[in-house]
Design an enzyme around this catalytic site. Structure first.
Site, PDB file in Angstrom:
ATOM      1  N   GLY A  42      73.355 -25.522  27.959  1.00 42.05           N
ATOM      2  CA  GLY A  42      73.177 -24.486  28.972  1.00 42.05           C
ATOM      3  C   GLY A  42      72.703 -25.110  30.273  1.00 42.05           C
ATOM      4  N   HIS A  45      83.328 -21.722  30.263  1.00 42.80           N
ATOM      5  CA  HIS A  45      82.955 -22.994  30.914  1.00 42.80           C
ATOM      6  C   HIS A  45      84.057 -24.049  30.827  1.00 42.80           C
ATOM      7  CE1 HIS A  45      81.475 -24.012  26.889  1.00 42.80           C
ATOM      8  NE2 HIS A  45      80.382 -23.293  27.010  1.00 42.80           N
ATOM      9  N   HIS A  57      75.745 -25.798  19.885  1.00 42.88           N
ATOM     10  CA  HIS A  57      75.827 -24.809  18.798  1.00 42.88           C
ATOM     11  C   HIS A  57      75.612 -25.484  17.452  1.00 42.88           C
ATOM     12  CE1 HIS A  57      77.783 -21.399  21.140  1.00 42.88           C
ATOM     13  NE2 HIS A  57      77.686 -22.384  22.021  1.00 42.88           N
ATOM     14  N   ASP A  82      75.417 -19.681  32.903  1.00 45.43           N
ATOM     15  CA  ASP A  82      75.163 -20.249  31.565  1.00 45.43           C
ATOM     16  C   ASP A  82      73.691 -20.644  31.445  1.00 45.43           C
ATOM     17  OD1 ASP A  82      75.746 -20.920  28.932  1.00 45.43           O
ATOM     18  OD2 ASP A  82      76.532 -22.899  29.412  1.00 45.43           O
TER      19      ASP A  82
HETATM   20 ZN    ZN Z   1      79.100 -22.954  25.458  1.00 40.72          ZN
END
Ligand code: ZN
Length: 387
Positions: free
Chosen positions: A308, A215, A142, A273
């Site tokens: 991911g 996760h 992120h 994911d």
């Molecule tokens: Zn994440």
């Protein structure tokens, strides 16, 4: 009317051999054992050839696939949804990572405008917004430039009715507790993720309505025997479901086996994911603003951080059965009844019984997806004996 004959109906609760399932529109009408010969003229027949018929899978965290990224291009949600049935996924939460707030409202608008006519794929149950109220120290893929401190003004338009089903945030941030209560009141599932929360902070968040862990172990304060941290609190609280990416990379197979036995499949939820590289060959794909290198089944940023996965959920299910040495019937919980319960859809999804949604997957004995039905429509079928 669609009749699926000669199947072993397998759900987490029961196993019925030599069964037939009759659908009426988007719902299941009946489940019959050793059915009478039916008049072929009044229905379409799918011969399951003795394979398993299981409830459709629900993916609670998927960022894109087939070259498309939901955060960059929210309008590709439908196109990705069209292709997910080949992995047995009949419902999903399109997941958007940390991004400018406008991106989320753009996606909400797209969901509100409804399913385009040419789309017949997986059900879109609502957005999973993973961000932007995350801890920059556990950012993973992120972008910290778009991370924000929890502020109720920012989530003014977020509610279940407005297309937001789930929000992942870091409970230790100032203002997070207030935001958890606010989102829960609006019917949103709140999850802990990308977080350095300690045990007490997480316990407080759970008391405030937090119900999921995004996760587990990835982008989280590590488990420590004297400070069990966020992972310890999530694992030991009966009200919480933990999400895990079962690709053998995000969490070691031995630890996944232990977690499976620790929390029971009713509290474990497998997610893909998956990012844009799902279903594609090696190369460079987007995840939000990032360029992600996909090769050898791994999706990584330039610095090596995982970004991911390229895991399909049916492969994830096979991995769990392999790693934890458990039965298909028990493993099914993790992609059917467990997510359905978390989403408040237990009366509709995750079962093969009269009145339930006709979201079904025909699985071979080696657990490959042979055919998928979404809302009573056959949307994926591959060649196998009997069709
Ligand atoms: Zn994440």
């Amino acid at each position: 009317m669609l009749r699926i004959k000669n199947v072993s109906v397998l759900t987490p609760q029961r196993m019925l051999e030599n069964a037939q399932v009759v659908l009426d529109g988007a719902k299941i009408k009946s489940v019959e054992v050793e059915p009478e010969i039916v008049d072929k003229n009044d229905s379409t027949l799918l011969d399951g050839e003795g394979n398993y018929l299981v409830p459709g899978f629900i993916d609670m965290q998927i960022n894109g696939g087939f070259g498309w990224d939901f955060t960059e291009q929210p309008d590709t949600i439908w196109k990705v949804g069209n292709q997910l049935p080949k992995y047995g996924v009949t419902s999903f939460l399109p997941t958007m990572i940390t991004a400018p707030l406008e991106k989320y409202s753009q996606a909400q608008d797209i969901l509100q405008s409804g399913l385009p006519q040419d789309c017949t794929g997986s059900n879109v149950l609502g957005l999973h917004i993973e961000g932007p109220f995350l801890n920059p120290e556990k950012r993973g893929a992120h972008d910290p430039r778009f991370m924000r401190s929890p502020n109720l003004k920012d989530v003014d338009g977020w509610s279940m009715g407005n297309g937001v089903m789930m929000v992942t945030l870091a409970p230790e941030l100032e203002g997070a507790q207030e935001m958890i209560s606010h989102l829960v009141e609006r019917g949103i599932i709140v999850s802990a993720g990308h977080t350095l929360a300690n045990f007490d902070e997480t316990q407080k968040a759970i008391a405030g309505g937090l119900r999921y862990g995004t996760h587990l172990f990835n982008a989280m304060r590590p488990l420590h025997h004297r400070e069990p941290g966020v992972a310890g609190a999530l694992l030991t609280n009966e009200n919480v479901i933990v999400g895990i990416i079962p690709d053998g990379i995000h969490i070691h197979p031995a630890l996944l086996e232990s977690i499976y036995h620790l929390v029971a499949p009713q509290r474990l939820n497998l997610v893909s994911d998956a990012m844009a590289g799902l279903g594609m060959s090696s190369g460079v794909y987007k995840l939000g603003p990032n360029s992600v290198h996909v090769s050898g089944g791994e999706a990584c940023l330039e610095d090596g951080s995982l970004a991911g996965s390229v895991l399909s959920l049916d492969q994830g299910l096979r991995n769990l059965i392999d790693f934890a040495d458990c039965s298909l019937q028990d493993a099914l919980h993790t992609v059917t009844t467990t997510p359905a319960r978390l989403l408040g859809l237990s009366h509709q999804k995750g079962q093969i019984a009269p009145g339930y949604d006709a979201d079904l997957v025909l699985l071979s004995h080696d657990l490959q997806v042979l055919a998928t039905v979404v809302n009573g429509r056959m949307v994926y079928q591959r060649d196998y004996e009997g069709n």
